[in-house]
Design an enzyme around this catalytic site. Structure first.
Site, PDB file in Angstrom:
ATOM      1  N   HIS A  57      -5.788   2.967   1.377  1.00  0.00           N
ATOM      2  CA  HIS A  57      -4.931   4.080   1.824  1.00  0.00           C
ATOM      3  C   HIS A  57      -5.496   4.794   3.061  1.00  0.00           C
ATOM      4  O   HIS A  57      -4.793   4.995   4.049  1.00  0.00           O
ATOM      5  CB  HIS A  57      -4.751   5.109   0.707  1.00  0.00           C
ATOM      6  CG  HIS A  57      -4.207   4.543  -0.575  1.00  0.00           C
ATOM      7  ND1 HIS A  57      -3.298   3.522  -0.605  1.00  0.00           N
ATOM      8  CD2 HIS A  57      -4.440   4.855  -1.878  1.00  0.00           C
ATOM      9  CE1 HIS A  57      -2.998   3.234  -1.864  1.00  0.00           C
ATOM     10  NE2 HIS A  57      -3.683   4.024  -2.655  1.00  0.00           N
ATOM     11  N   ASP A  68       0.907  -1.145   0.000  1.00  0.00           N
ATOM     12  CA  ASP A  68       0.000   0.000   0.000  1.00  0.00           C
ATOM     13  C   ASP A  68       0.938   1.184   0.000  1.00  0.00           C
ATOM     14  O   ASP A  68       1.597   1.463   1.017  1.00  0.00           O
ATOM     15  CB  ASP A  68      -0.880   0.008   1.252  1.00  0.00           C
ATOM     16  CG  ASP A  68      -1.852   1.184   1.227  1.00  0.00           C
ATOM     17  OD1 ASP A  68      -1.406   2.300   0.897  1.00  0.00           O
ATOM     18  OD2 ASP A  68      -3.033   0.995   1.503  1.00  0.00           O
ATOM     19  N   HIS A  69       1.055   1.872  -1.131  1.00  0.00           N
ATOM     20  CA  HIS A  69       2.155   2.832  -1.233  1.00  0.00           C
ATOM     21  C   HIS A  69       2.017   3.983  -0.237  1.00  0.00           C
ATOM     22  O   HIS A  69       2.980   4.673   0.039  1.00  0.00           O
ATOM     23  CB  HIS A  69       2.348   3.315  -2.669  1.00  0.00           C
ATOM     24  CG  HIS A  69       1.379   4.357  -3.127  1.00  0.00           C
ATOM     25  ND1 HIS A  69       0.123   4.076  -3.555  1.00  0.00           N
ATOM     26  CD2 HIS A  69       1.493   5.704  -3.217  1.00  0.00           C
ATOM     27  CE1 HIS A  69      -0.496   5.186  -3.899  1.00  0.00           C
ATOM     28  NE2 HIS A  69       0.311   6.196  -3.698  1.00  0.00           N
TER      29      HIS A  69
END
Ligand code: BG6
Length: 484
Positions: free
Chosen positions: A240, A177-178
């Site tokens: 996010h 999950d950047h």
């Protein structure tokens, strides 16, 4: 060259989907920047893999273009680029057939860290994993990296987890999950757990509410077909924003180790209450001069998918009972900004009498742009004329406070890929976390789908639908401005 760069061990990183969009925009430029920063060991090898028939030179020229388009530091240094390209090779493999796998096997070494990046559609995870095993390329020490979307709902996420579990242990799987790789997101943990100042106040007794905003100015044009099946809930909130909620709400882990952190995050997700339909506002952007509407961008004139979502949620545990978390995210809003605001309660009694304009303490953690932390405190307005109070920011812009080092901060993908090579899973999602997030998300989506709820229309360049403002207004609260 950036200071304090610790080189990683020699590695082979195979990127399936090596000629795809993510490789071009994020993975390859990110690797280049780590090379430029001096983090690559001599024995590092990047293997691009895809179905395309491509010569080594053609792939290297693809990588060179990606660097020119997306890498910032050092991208104009021909020696550095040439040095990086020496680490890059290409192999054509067929994920659904046996072609090319022997070649790949001959390329990867057994005595270095081996990581396989599945930058491909989730439907290919299984076939790739199967062949990595069948051709004895995978081992019990290799690592696999997978991207979101990790499933479309709980059932599909479970199936993906099971598919991967057939071939790899959980300790080998790195679900990206950047947002977790963003510098300020990690700073959030440093601020919370590295200072004595905040933690005693970090609970429902002192925090009035929390606002999390992830606003974007772009629309969904170009990826409308994908987006229309996801919407803001699946695209942003389930992953996010959920991760941000976890980091704000979690209990202090006993150490900064992968499972200690992930256990605490999981408890937060499991403590989320179901959300009342009246506490959810979904929106879709309208068109304007020169700007296509969501319905045009998604190429689905009857779409009921949301490009904006605001909601109020509650974390049902001792720490947070009674403190609402307001989330909002959307496309085509007035500015690109992501921030978390912790809005504290007023002091229990004002010795200065009525101060109608007082707005209290707010801690703002800005994720992007202009990463930094800002604490609003009350002071006396300077000058004679009695005790009038005003709020001023105690502002720490990372760029100002840290100067050059802040500008050399690694982007999310760079950091996360290097963490894969180091074998550190702290900033990656565990399978049970992802499933818990879907278990909370599914009934909300099912609810509005069953009711046939229509998203509200909002103007591009606005703060979203009016109803989203009301979500706070009706409770005597107010969203912060969406501004860069
Ligand atoms: C992606 C979403 O995961 O995150 C996109 O699929 C979104 O829709 C993007 O634009 C936002 O990432 P960032 O890092 O630009 O905030």
């Amino acid at each position: 060259m950036a200071s304090r760069v610790i080189p990683v061990d020699p590695f082979d990183l195979v990127i399936f989907g090596g000629t795809g969009d993510l490789a071009r925009r994020k993975i390859l430029p990110g690797l280049y920047r780590r090379f430029w920063a001096g983090q690559f060991p001599g024995g590092a090898r990047i293997v691009g893999a895809s179905r395309k028939d491509m010569s080594q030179d053609e792939f290297r020229s693809f990588v060179r273009d990606a660097i020119a388009s997306y890498a910032i530091e050092g991208a104009d240094d021909p020696d550095c680029i040439a040095g990086f390209l020496n680490h890059v090779t290409y192999v054509a493999v067929d994920a659904m057939g046996d072609a090319g796998w022997d070649n790949l096997k001959a390329m990867v070494r057994t005595d270095v860290v081996r990581a396989f990046y599945f930058s491909v559609a989730p439907g290919l995870f299984g076939p790739l994993a199967k062949r990595l095993h069948r051709f004895s390329i995978a081992s019990s020490s290799c690592r696999v990296v997978v991207e979101k979307p990790f499933g479309h709902d709980l059932q599909s996420a479970r199936t993906l987890n099971q598919t991967l579990a057939n071939y790899f242990d959980e300790a080998q799987i790195y679900r990206i999950d950047h947002y977790l790789g963003k510098e300020t997101v990690q700073n959030l943990m440093a601020v919370r757990f590295g200072n004595i100042l905040f933690e005693p106040l970090w609970n429902a007794q002192f925090v009035d509410h929390i606002q999390i905003t992830v606003a974007e100015t772009v629309g969904v044009g170009g990826r409308g077909a994908y987006y229309d099946k996801s919407g803001a809930m699946r695209d942003m909130v389930q992953n996010h924003l959920m991760q941000l909620v976890c980091l704000i709400a979690m209990e202090p882990p006993h150490c900064f180790e992968p499972d200690a952190v992930r256990d605490e995050k999981l408890k937060v997700i499991r403590a989320l209450d179901a959300v009342d339909p009246g506490d959810i506002v979904r929106g879709q952007y309208a068109g304007a001069e020169g700007i296509d509407s969501y319905l045009t961008d998604s190429e689905n004139p009857a779409s009921l998918t949301e490009s904006f979502l605001a909601m109020k949620l509650h974390v049902s545990n001792w720490r947070w009972k009674g403190t609402p978390f307001y989330l909002r995210t959307g496309k085509r809003l007035k500015a690109r900004t992501s921030e978390i605001a912790v809005v504290f309660k007023d002091p229990p009694h004002s010795i200065f009498g009525e101060q109608p304009d007082r707005r209290g303490n707010v801690l703002v953690i800005r994720l992007q742009p202009n990463e930094g932390i800002n604490l609003r405190v009350t002071i006396k307005e300077p000058g004679p004329g009695g005790m009038r109070l005003i709020e001023v920011p105690l502002d720490m812009s990372f760029a100002e406070a840290l100067g050059k080092e802040a500008s050399q901060v690694a982007d999310a993908y760079e950091r996360l890929i290097m963490d894969v090579i180091r074998g550190n899973q702290t900033l990656f999602m565990r399978g049970d976390e992802v499933e818990a997030a879907w278990a909370w998300t599914d009934p909300l989506i099912e609810g509005w789908t069953r009711r046939g709820d229509r998203p509200r229309t909002y103007q591009p360049g606005s703060a979203g639908p009016e109803e989203a403002l009301m979500l706070l207004f009706r409770e005597n609260r107010r969203w912060r401005e969406i501004a860069e």
